[in-house]
Every structure is written in structure tokens, then in C-alpha cells.
Design a protein around this motif. Structure first.
Motif, PDB file in Angstrom:
ATOM      1  N   GLN A   1       0.838  -1.193   0.000  1.00 37.29           N
ATOM      2  CA  GLN A   1       0.000   0.000   0.000  1.00 37.29           C
ATOM      3  C   GLN A   1       0.875   1.245   0.000  1.00 37.29           C
ATOM      4  OE1 GLN A   1      -2.928  -0.536   3.213  1.00 37.29           O
ATOM      5  NE2 GLN A   1      -4.317  -1.407   1.681  1.00 37.29           N
TER       6      GLN A   1
ATOM      7  N   THR B   1      -3.321   3.788  -2.461  1.00 37.47           N
ATOM      8  CA  THR B   1      -3.569   2.744  -3.446  1.00 37.47           C
ATOM      9  C   THR B   1      -2.933   1.447  -2.972  1.00 37.47           C
ATOM     10  OG1 THR B   1      -3.489   2.207  -5.816  1.00 37.47           O
ATOM     11  CG2 THR B   1      -1.493   3.114  -4.856  1.00 37.47           C
TER      12      THR B   1
ATOM     13  N   SER C   1      -5.165  -1.560 -13.823  1.00 31.55           N
ATOM     14  CA  SER C   1      -5.656  -0.648 -12.808  1.00 31.55           C
ATOM     15  C   SER C   1      -7.143  -0.928 -12.675  1.00 31.55           C
ATOM     16  CB  SER C   1      -5.412   0.804 -13.233  1.00 31.55           C
ATOM     17  OG  SER C   1      -5.954   1.710 -12.287  1.00 31.55           O
TER      18      SER C   1
ATOM     19  N   GLN D   1     -10.628  -0.365 -10.993  1.00 24.74           N
ATOM     20  CA  GLN D   1     -11.373   0.659 -10.254  1.00 24.74           C
ATOM     21  C   GLN D   1     -12.605   0.022  -9.609  1.00 24.74           C
ATOM     22  OE1 GLN D   1      -8.432   1.838 -11.870  1.00 24.74           O
ATOM     23  NE2 GLN D   1      -9.826   1.718 -13.614  1.00 24.74           N
TER      24      GLN D   1
ATOM     25  N   SER E   1      -8.746  -0.012   0.104  1.00 23.17           N
ATOM     26  CA  SER E   1      -7.474  -0.176   0.824  1.00 23.17           C
ATOM     27  C   SER E   1      -7.716  -0.567   2.275  1.00 23.17           C
ATOM     28  CB  SER E   1      -6.646   1.112   0.760  1.00 23.17           C
ATOM     29  OG  SER E   1      -7.225   2.145   1.539  1.00 23.17           O
TER      30      SER E   1
ATOM     31  N   VAL F   1      -3.570  -2.941  -9.594  1.00 28.35           N
ATOM     32  CA  VAL F   1      -3.478  -1.697  -8.840  1.00 28.35           C
ATOM     33  C   VAL F   1      -4.893  -1.257  -8.501  1.00 28.35           C
ATOM     34  CG1 VAL F   1      -2.620   0.675  -8.837  1.00 28.35           C
ATOM     35  CG2 VAL F   1      -1.410  -1.094 -10.153  1.00 28.35           C
TER      36      VAL F   1
ATOM     37  N   SER G   1      -6.870   1.639  -6.534  1.00 28.48           N
ATOM     38  CA  SER G   1      -6.863   2.918  -5.835  1.00 28.48           C
ATOM     39  C   SER G   1      -8.154   3.136  -5.058  1.00 28.48           C
ATOM     40  CB  SER G   1      -6.695   4.055  -6.852  1.00 28.48           C
ATOM     41  OG  SER G   1      -6.906   5.314  -6.258  1.00 28.48           O
ATOM     42  N   ASP G   2      -8.073   3.918  -3.994  1.00 28.28           N
ATOM     43  CA  ASP G   2      -9.276   4.438  -3.347  1.00 28.28           C
ATOM     44  C   ASP G   2      -9.732   5.631  -4.194  1.00 28.28           C
ATOM     45  OD1 ASP G   2      -8.770   2.577  -1.417  1.00 28.28           O
ATOM     46  OD2 ASP G   2      -8.364   3.996   0.194  1.00 28.28           O
ATOM     47  N   THR G   3     -10.493   5.338  -5.231  1.00 25.84           N
ATOM     48  CA  THR G   3     -10.743   6.336  -6.275  1.00 25.84           C
ATOM     49  C   THR G   3     -11.465   7.583  -5.773  1.00 25.84           C
ATOM     50  OG1 THR G   3     -12.739   5.096  -6.877  1.00 25.84           O
ATOM     51  CG2 THR G   3     -10.756   4.699  -8.174  1.00 25.84           C
TER      52      THR G   3
ATOM     53  N   ASN H   1      -7.048  10.608  -8.934  1.00 21.38           N
ATOM     54  CA  ASN H   1      -6.662   9.567  -7.973  1.00 21.38           C
ATOM     55  C   ASN H   1      -6.184   8.310  -8.696  1.00 21.38           C
ATOM     56  OD1 ASN H   1      -7.166  10.937  -5.545  1.00 21.38           O
ATOM     57  ND2 ASN H   1      -9.332  10.430  -5.593  1.00 21.38           N
ATOM     58  N   THR H   2      -6.861   7.952  -9.788  1.00 16.59           N
ATOM     59  CA  THR H   2      -6.503   6.748 -10.536  1.00 16.59           C
ATOM     60  C   THR H   2      -5.175   6.919 -11.259  1.00 16.59           C
ATOM     61  OG1 THR H   2      -8.825   6.127 -10.838  1.00 16.59           O
ATOM     62  CG2 THR H   2      -7.232   5.214 -12.400  1.00 16.59           C
TER      63      THR H   2
ATOM     64  N   SER I   1      -2.312   7.165  -8.922  1.00 18.99           N
ATOM     65  CA  SER I   1      -2.108   5.835  -8.345  1.00 18.99           C
ATOM     66  C   SER I   1      -1.208   4.996  -9.243  1.00 18.99           C
ATOM     67  CB  SER I   1      -3.467   5.148  -8.165  1.00 18.99           C
ATOM     68  OG  SER I   1      -3.332   3.754  -8.019  1.00 18.99           O
TER      69      SER I   1
END
Length: 446
Positions: free
Chosen positions: A79, A96, A111, A113, A126, A158, A160-162, A178-179, A182
Motif C-alpha cells: 500500500q 492505493t 488498474s 477501479q 485499501s 493496482v 486505488s481508493d478512487t 486519484n486513478t 495511483s
């Protein structure tokens, strides 16, 4: 093997999305936790100003066991706390997660989402991966099965906390930054994830994850050209295009009307709007109940809800709420740039199955929550503005939940072909007409 993978994906997606479409009894009784976290990993506490770091810069790193509903597994996850920008362009820190494939070499990554859609940052993927257990986090936990086929194929994943650390639900441009940042953080060779600046990346997401996927593909050429040159394509389904249309489409729906207050809270939060000025006493009550809630706190709990029931009489038409309308127009994908990489887009159009019977003039029908005519229009717009590598499929008899199961295997197969360098298929010239995606115009306060 492909048939087995298809069955696994179908089961995983239906299980995950069904929990959002038909709220459990426990959801009704749950009390959403307040935003914020007691985990210091999520807080940037460095001596330098956050703005002094470039977007995507890694601020912290930790390695932990991957958890499913709070139980540790043998799988390790990395992380990263990284610098990014919020919806208003302000420096922000976000988290992320990177899961490495044991069969991959770091040359390719997906990635992914998540569709964890929530107004509570505690529900981010996360946190679920780190072992936190929340009601809204059930969605991110259920998506774990989604990742298995990707890892088995050699892709690093991957996640991410989008929505960022304030859970800015539905704020597409912030989902994108954010993406993209990340991906920058995850492929920084200094992080030890086995990836670097040459790692090829595919974008994938359904529903709320599709918001992040499409916005990331649209903003990448300008915001993150270094990432855009490594993107092989974006695969998405159940897409939110023009939120103003969606609010009218789900108005009065049996299940999905709960997204009305969620969306207006998320948009207001993202752009610093005082939403309460538009709400009546009942609207304020709903606002308070959902301010830190998730889809499981919203869907099915407000059957038949309409905007008019939430708003003061003078704002019975949402287009008269000027500040809110301006923010909604900012998250209309029809006004965003055209992605330069191939795209795979799927959309359902059988929303009556999920209790959405609306067919507003100029908007039409959809999958229960997303508007089919908007998605068609966006795909056609991409074709007309220079991207002729758009694959499109509309499932006329399927609603939002089952389309996910139908879309997922095809999306992975489509990404496999893009990583292999095969020519992207195109449905340009064969996509039916859609709606106008022009920005909404304000109406006078009544």
C-alpha cells in the motif's frame, strides 16, 4: 479454463452487485461511521508542504497481508500513500494498493477501479484489504474474486481508493486524478512493486468503477501524458455519463432512487457547495442519515424518492439550484476530452427489472440507474472525434446487476488482446443514436 473463469466472474459480480441492489436487513440497522481514520498511514505528516511533491509521488509505503472480510490471507499487498489532486485541483494525499502476480514479470498491470460507492472513506478498498470491516466495505471485499483471473494471467493489479480520503462520491474528475496518480505511484521503480515507467497498463471498472475508468482515460492525455503513453485501453460497463439525466431517470425508482441523495451529497462535498440551502426539513433528515453512508445504507431504503421531496418548493426543479447545477455540469463526461486509447463499453437497458420505470423525454430508459442513451451518445461522440477504436455492446434485456456478469469476461478478454498488441475492434458506425450531452441550463427559481 475460459468457461470456468467466466462462471467465477459471473458469480463474483452478481454476488457483489446484488448486495447493493437488494439491501440486507443488517444494512437498515447499521449506523454509518463518521469520516476520518485512526490509522496514521493515511495521514501525510511530512515536513515538506504536500504541494511541493509532484502528483504521483510516494509519501509512505507498507506491506501487509491481504485481508478478506477481516481475515488475513497468504497474499501480500503493498500500500502506498501518494500525492494527487482533489476535484478542486488542491493537493491531496490518497492510498492505493498493489497486488503482484506470482506468474507475472511486472511488464503489465491492470488498474482495477472498484465500485465501492460510498460517502464514508472507511469503506475504501485499501481499508478492506488492510483488514477493516465495515458494512460499506462488503462491496470491496466481494470484488476480491474479480481480481483472481487477472492475477492468474500475470497482471499486477493496482486498486486505488478512487473517491479519495473524503469519499467524494460521483466526482469523476477526482476519480481520474486519484486513478492516474495511483498508476504513477505504483509504477515508480523505487517502490519495489516490480513495475516501472515501461509497464503497460489497462484500465478496468464497472458502475462506480466505470466512472473512474472513463474519466481517467479522458483526462490522461493532458493530466498524465506519461501514463497515457503506456495505456493499452479502457474497459468499462454501466457508466454514469450525464448525472443530471440520471437524477431524472431514477426519480421515483423503487431501489435506485437512493442514489439521488448520495449523488447530491457527493457532488456538493467535492466542490464545496452548501447543499443544505436547497433542502427542506425532510431533505436535511435524509442528508444527515446518508452523509457518511454507503450504497447499502441507501438503495431500497427510500423507495419512490424524488428530488422534489427533498428540496424546498422554490428548488423543485434541480436546474434552479444554480451552484449544484454548475457542479453537476463539471462531471458530465460529454464535456470532457476524448480518450486517445481504445475502449470497450457495455451498457444494459432493462432497468424495469430493478424497479426503475422512468422514461423521461430526451433521456429515455436505462439499466435501472445508468441511462442507456447517454452511454450510446458518448460512444458515438468518441467515434466522431477521432477515436475509431471503440467497441460497444448494449444488453437490451438486462439490468445493471446482471450486465456486470455479462461484461466482465469480455472485458478481460478484450484487455488480453490489447496487451497482446492485436488491433482493437470498432463498432463505430453501428452504434444507435443517443441523447444530447450538452450541459444543463439553469432555470429561474420558482
Amino acid at each position: 479454463m475460459f468457461r470456468h473463469t467466466t462462471r467465477v466472474l459471473a458469480t463474483a459480480v452478481v454476488t457483489a452487485l446484488a448486495t447493493t441492489a437488494v439491501p440486507a436487513a443488517t444494512a437498515a440497522a447499521a449506523t454509518p461511521s463518521a469520516s476520518g481514520t485512526s490509522d496514521p498511514f493515511y495521514t501525510y505528516d511530512g515536513g515538506k508542504a504536500l504541494s511541493s511533491y509532484a502528483p504521483g509521488a510516494v509519501l509512505k509505503k507498507r506491506t501487509l497481508q491481504y485481508h478478506i472480510v477481516g481475515l488475513p490471507t497468504p497474499v501480500k499487498a503493498v500500500q502506498l500513500l501518494y500525492r494527487t489532486n482533489d476535484a478542486q485541483g488542491r493537493p491531496a494525499a490518497n492510498v492505493t494498493t498493489v497486488v503482484r502476480s506470482i506468474t507475472g514479470d511486472g511488464s503489465k498491470a491492470v488498474s482495477y477501479q472498484s465500485f465501492y460507492d460510498s460517502l464514508n472513506p472507511q469503506d475504501g478498498p485499501s481499508r478492506a484489504i488492510a483488514g477493516d470491516v465495515t458494512l460499506g466495505g462488503v462491496i470491496a471485499n466481494a470484488e476480491n474474486l474479480f481480481l483472481v483471473p487477472l492475477l492468474a494471467k500475470g497482471y499486477n493489479v493496482v486498486i486505488s481508493d478512487t473517491e479519495g480520503q473524503t469519499a467524494d462520491f460521483a466526482a469523476g474528475p477526482e476519480y481520474a486524478t486519484n486513478t492516474l496518480d495511483s498508476i504513477r505511484a505504483a509504477t515508480d521503480p523505487e517502490t519495489g512493486t516490480g513495475m516501472d515507467g515501461d509497464t503497460k497498463v489497462g484500465l478496468m471498472g464497472y458502475s462506480g468503477g466505470a466512472i473512474a475508468t472513463n474519466w481517467a482515460a479522458a483526462l490522461a492525455p493532458k493530466y498524465a501524458p506519461d501514463v497515457n503513453r503506456r495505456l493499452v485501453g479502457f474497459a468499462e460497463g454501466g457508466l454514469l455519463v450525464d448525472p443530471a439525466h440520471n437524477l431524472k431517470y431514477v426519480n421515483g425508482a423503487v431501489v435506485w432512487s437512493g442514489v439521488i441523495p448520495m449523488a447530491i451529497i457527493g457532488v456538493a462535498r467535492s466542490y464545496g457547495i452548501d447543499l443544505k440551502q436547497y433542502l427542506n426539513s425532510y431533505g436535511l433528515q435524509v442528508y444527515s442519515a446518508l452523509e457518511h453512508g454507503s450504497l447499502l445504507n441507501a438503495l431500497g431504503h427510500y423507495p419512490g424518492l424524488t428530488w422534489k421531496e427533498l428540496a424546498k418548493p422554490q428548488y423543485a426543479n434541480p436546474n434552479s439550484a444554480t451552484e449544484f447545477l454548475e457542479a453537476v455540469n463539471k462531471i458530465n463526461l460529454g464535456s470532457a476530452a476524448t480518450p486517445t486509447v481504445p475502449g470497450f463499453i457495455a451498457q444494459g437497458n432493462g432497468g424495469v427489472v430493478e424497479g426503475t420505470f422512468g422514461n423521461p423525454p430526451g433521456i429515455g430508459t436505462g439499466d435501472g440507474v445508468m441511462v442507456a442513451g447517454d452511454v450510446r451518445a458518448l460512444a458515438r461522440q468518441y467515434c466522431a472525434t477521432g477515436n475509431d477504436s471503440i467497441a460497444f455492446h448494449q444488453y437490451n434485456l438486462l439490468s445493471h446487476v446482471p450486465v456486470a456478469a455479462a461484461w466482465a469476461p469480455g472485458a478481460i478478454g478484450w484487455l488480453d488482446d490489447r496487451f497482446a498488441g492485436r488491433k482493437a475492434p470498432s463498432d463505430c458506425g453501428h452504434i444507435p443514436s443517443g441523447n444530447s450531452l450538452a450541459p444543463e441550463q439553469p432555470t429561474p427559481v420558482s
